[in-house]
Write a protein that holds these residues in place. Sequence first.
Motif, PDB file in Angstrom:
ATOM      1  N   GLY A   1      53.506  94.439  50.845  1.00 57.52           N
ATOM      2  CA  GLY A   1      52.665  93.397  50.260  1.00 57.52           C
ATOM      3  C   GLY A   1      52.711  92.106  51.049  1.00 57.52           C
ATOM      4  O   GLY A   1      52.410  91.034  50.524  1.00 57.52           O
ATOM      5  N   VAL A   2      53.074  92.202  52.328  1.00 59.18           N
ATOM      6  CA  VAL A   2      53.199  91.030  53.205  1.00 59.18           C
ATOM      7  C   VAL A   2      51.972  90.969  54.115  1.00 59.18           C
ATOM      8  O   VAL A   2      51.028  91.735  53.954  1.00 59.18           O
ATOM      9  N   HIS A   3      51.986  90.058  55.090  1.00 57.41           N
ATOM     10  CA  HIS A   3      50.809  89.870  55.950  1.00 57.41           C
ATOM     11  C   HIS A   3      50.380  91.170  56.614  1.00 57.41           C
ATOM     12  O   HIS A   3      49.183  91.498  56.673  1.00 57.41           O
ATOM     13  N   THR A   4      51.339  91.966  57.115  1.00 55.67           N
ATOM     14  CA  THR A   4      51.009  93.199  57.806  1.00 55.67           C
ATOM     15  C   THR A   4      50.397  94.229  56.866  1.00 55.67           C
ATOM     16  O   THR A   4      49.663  95.120  57.310  1.00 55.67           O
ATOM     17  N   THR A   5      50.674  94.131  55.573  1.00 54.64           N
ATOM     18  CA  THR A   5      50.068  95.023  54.585  1.00 54.64           C
ATOM     19  C   THR A   5      48.633  94.601  54.261  1.00 54.64           C
ATOM     20  O   THR A   5      47.943  95.327  53.539  1.00 54.64           O
TER      21      THR A   5
ATOM     22  N   GLU B   1      52.990  88.110  40.445  1.00 52.68           N
ATOM     23  CA  GLU B   1      53.372  89.076  41.475  1.00 52.68           C
ATOM     24  C   GLU B   1      54.879  89.308  41.472  1.00 52.68           C
ATOM     25  O   GLU B   1      55.347  90.444  41.622  1.00 52.68           O
ATOM     26  N   ALA B   2      55.643  88.240  41.286  1.00 50.16           N
ATOM     27  CA  ALA B   2      57.101  88.365  41.251  1.00 50.16           C
ATOM     28  C   ALA B   2      57.548  89.186  40.049  1.00 50.16           C
ATOM     29  O   ALA B   2      58.458  90.024  40.157  1.00 50.16           O
ATOM     30  N   GLU B   3      56.911  88.970  38.913  1.00 50.48           N
ATOM     31  CA  GLU B   3      57.260  89.736  37.712  1.00 50.48           C
ATOM     32  C   GLU B   3      56.976  91.220  37.919  1.00 50.48           C
ATOM     33  O   GLU B   3      57.794  92.082  37.542  1.00 50.48           O
ATOM     34  N   PHE B   4      55.824  91.522  38.517  1.00 47.35           N
ATOM     35  CA  PHE B   4      55.500  92.929  38.768  1.00 47.35           C
ATOM     36  C   PHE B   4      56.493  93.546  39.747  1.00 47.35           C
ATOM     37  O   PHE B   4      56.984  94.659  39.536  1.00 47.35           O
ATOM     38  N   ALA B   5      56.792  92.824  40.829  1.00 42.61           N
ATOM     39  CA  ALA B   5      57.718  93.341  41.831  1.00 42.61           C
ATOM     40  C   ALA B   5      59.098  93.599  41.226  1.00 42.61           C
ATOM     41  O   ALA B   5      59.729  94.627  41.506  1.00 42.61           O
ATOM     42  N   ALA B   6      59.565  92.682  40.406  1.00 43.70           N
ATOM     43  CA  ALA B   6      60.876  92.851  39.773  1.00 43.70           C
ATOM     44  C   ALA B   6      60.872  94.066  38.839  1.00 43.70           C
ATOM     45  O   ALA B   6      61.828  94.856  38.834  1.00 43.70           O
ATOM     46  N   ARG B   7      59.806  94.217  38.061  1.00 44.31           N
ATOM     47  CA  ARG B   7      59.718  95.392  37.176  1.00 44.31           C
ATOM     48  C   ARG B   7      59.690  96.686  37.974  1.00 44.31           C
ATOM     49  O   ARG B   7      60.224  97.708  37.547  1.00 44.31           O
ATOM     50  N   CYS B   8      59.062  96.624  39.124  1.00 44.13           N
ATOM     51  CA  CYS B   8      58.902  97.804  39.975  1.00 44.13           C
ATOM     52  C   CYS B   8      60.226  98.224  40.609  1.00 44.13           C
ATOM     53  O   CYS B   8      60.387  99.381  41.001  1.00 44.13           O
ATOM     54  N   GLY B   9      61.157  97.271  40.756  1.00 45.09           N
ATOM     55  CA  GLY B   9      62.447  97.582  41.350  1.00 45.09           C
ATOM     56  C   GLY B   9      62.724  96.903  42.670  1.00 45.09           C
ATOM     57  O   GLY B   9      63.734  97.212  43.322  1.00 45.09           O
ATOM     58  N   TYR B  10      61.864  95.975  43.080  1.00 47.50           N
ATOM     59  CA  TYR B  10      62.111  95.256  44.329  1.00 47.50           C
ATOM     60  C   TYR B  10      63.263  94.270  44.145  1.00 47.50           C
ATOM     61  O   TYR B  10      63.423  93.678  43.079  1.00 47.50           O
TER      62      TYR B  10
ATOM     63  N   ILE C   1      44.722  93.124  49.974  1.00 50.86           N
ATOM     64  CA  ILE C   1      45.052  94.099  48.921  1.00 50.86           C
ATOM     65  C   ILE C   1      45.027  93.450  47.542  1.00 50.86           C
ATOM     66  O   ILE C   1      44.887  94.137  46.521  1.00 50.86           O
ATOM     67  N   ARG C   2      45.132  92.112  47.498  1.00 48.76           N
ATOM     68  CA  ARG C   2      45.117  91.396  46.222  1.00 48.76           C
ATOM     69  C   ARG C   2      43.697  91.121  45.729  1.00 48.76           C
ATOM     70  O   ARG C   2      43.518  90.701  44.591  1.00 48.76           O
ATOM     71  N   ASP C   3      42.709  91.318  46.591  1.00 49.40           N
ATOM     72  CA  ASP C   3      41.312  91.072  46.236  1.00 49.40           C
ATOM     73  C   ASP C   3      40.890  92.048  45.144  1.00 49.40           C
ATOM     74  O   ASP C   3      41.170  93.252  45.218  1.00 49.40           O
ATOM     75  N   ALA C   4      40.188  91.529  44.134  1.00 49.43           N
ATOM     76  CA  ALA C   4      39.754  92.369  43.017  1.00 49.43           C
ATOM     77  C   ALA C   4      38.855  93.518  43.471  1.00 49.43           C
ATOM     78  O   ALA C   4      38.783  94.563  42.813  1.00 49.43           O
ATOM     79  N   ARG C   5      38.189  93.357  44.611  1.00 52.22           N
ATOM     80  CA  ARG C   5      37.337  94.438  45.121  1.00 52.22           C
ATOM     81  C   ARG C   5      38.157  95.666  45.488  1.00 52.22           C
ATOM     82  O   ARG C   5      37.652  96.798  45.434  1.00 52.22           O
ATOM     83  N   PHE C   6      39.408  95.460  45.873  1.00 56.84           N
ATOM     84  CA  PHE C   6      40.246  96.563  46.330  1.00 56.84           C
ATOM     85  C   PHE C   6      41.309  96.936  45.302  1.00 56.84           C
ATOM     86  O   PHE C   6      41.619  98.116  45.133  1.00 56.84           O
ATOM     87  N   GLY C   7      41.900  95.943  44.629  1.00 54.52           N
ATOM     88  CA  GLY C   7      42.893  96.209  43.591  1.00 54.52           C
ATOM     89  C   GLY C   7      44.063  97.045  44.066  1.00 54.52           C
ATOM     90  O   GLY C   7      44.520  97.947  43.352  1.00 54.52           O
TER      91      GLY C   7
ATOM     92  N   PHE D   1      47.184  95.783  45.339  1.00 50.94           N
ATOM     93  CA  PHE D   1      48.524  95.192  45.379  1.00 50.94           C
ATOM     94  C   PHE D   1      49.522  96.033  44.570  1.00 50.94           C
ATOM     95  O   PHE D   1      50.553  96.473  45.096  1.00 50.94           O
ATOM     96  N   GLU D   2      49.239  96.268  43.319  1.00 55.40           N
ATOM     97  CA  GLU D   2      50.181  97.017  42.486  1.00 55.40           C
ATOM     98  C   GLU D   2      50.300  98.477  42.932  1.00 55.40           C
ATOM     99  O   GLU D   2      51.424  98.994  43.052  1.00 55.40           O
TER     100      GLU D   2
END
Length: 334
Positions: free
Chosen positions: A49-53, A97-106, A57-63, A65-66
Amino acid sequence: MSWRERLREGVVIPAHPLALTAARKLDERRQRALTRYYLAAGAGGVAVGVHTTQFEIRDARFGLFEPVLELAMEELRAADVVKVAGIVGRTPQAVREAEFAARCGYDVGLLSLAAWRDAPVPELLAHARAVAEVIPLFGFYLQPAVGGRHLPYAFWREFAEMPRVVAIKIAPFNRYQTLDVVRAVADSGRADDIALYTGNDDNIVADLLTPFRFGARTLHIVGGLLGHWAVWTLRAVEMLKRIHAEERASWLTMGAEITDANAALFDAANKFRGCIAGIHEVLRRQGLLAGRWCLNPDEDLSHGQPDEIDRVYRAYPHLNDDAFVREHLDAWLR
């Protein structure tokens, strides 16, 4: 070893690219294969989810990120590596984004401040504190050519004092600004708690070799979180191990070779316009990606960039890990 101990010890952390089909849809099979490649190569962490990714990916057209973070975590969950999630945007978005990442296990969030281009230092610090309440922070000094901004010593000095800051990626492509960060960490009294990582693609080896002395205090940049290490990852892991073992005699020569190779892959001649496409092109040549497509159809190699990539492949065959990829590719793509 805990992820915090691993981070402080110093590891290779590739910045994970985005695998797409020719229709610019997520190629799940090859996305998994990339993650498996990094683990098999011995990377000590992976950043998603960084620049190289691709920030798109966060754009609603693509959805994406998660789904992309979840997909990587399915491969990473059982691995003993540092799991880094990219966090961007103004405070409400960054906290989500931080809440999702933490829930995901990052384990930790790489905090980009690109959305705060003109904000004063107190606002930046308030934003960082809000995100740090959700997930430990990996600070990020991003160079202006790809969306970063100048961050003064005063910012880094106070940022380093935050108890939830565990690492900083230094990537301003500027020696003066690199020293600002290292000195701020030294002056903060938290040098033993904060791991310093290079993101300076133009100075990777020099960063890793240099003892930074401030009075009685000596600090080292212990690892790297790099888009450059998204390719030829096995060689990066081998190099870092040797540097940690202090086999340093010929490293300045190799450092110049790596900088030359990076100039071709990251398209330095054209202000880094083709940097993501350059990474994708190497992964395509290795068979890990089916093509070098980006979400933005206008994002591709610059004129002359393929020839430059050919040149550095010929000049520095010892830098690539093509044979390793060929040996394992079928298993990663299963």
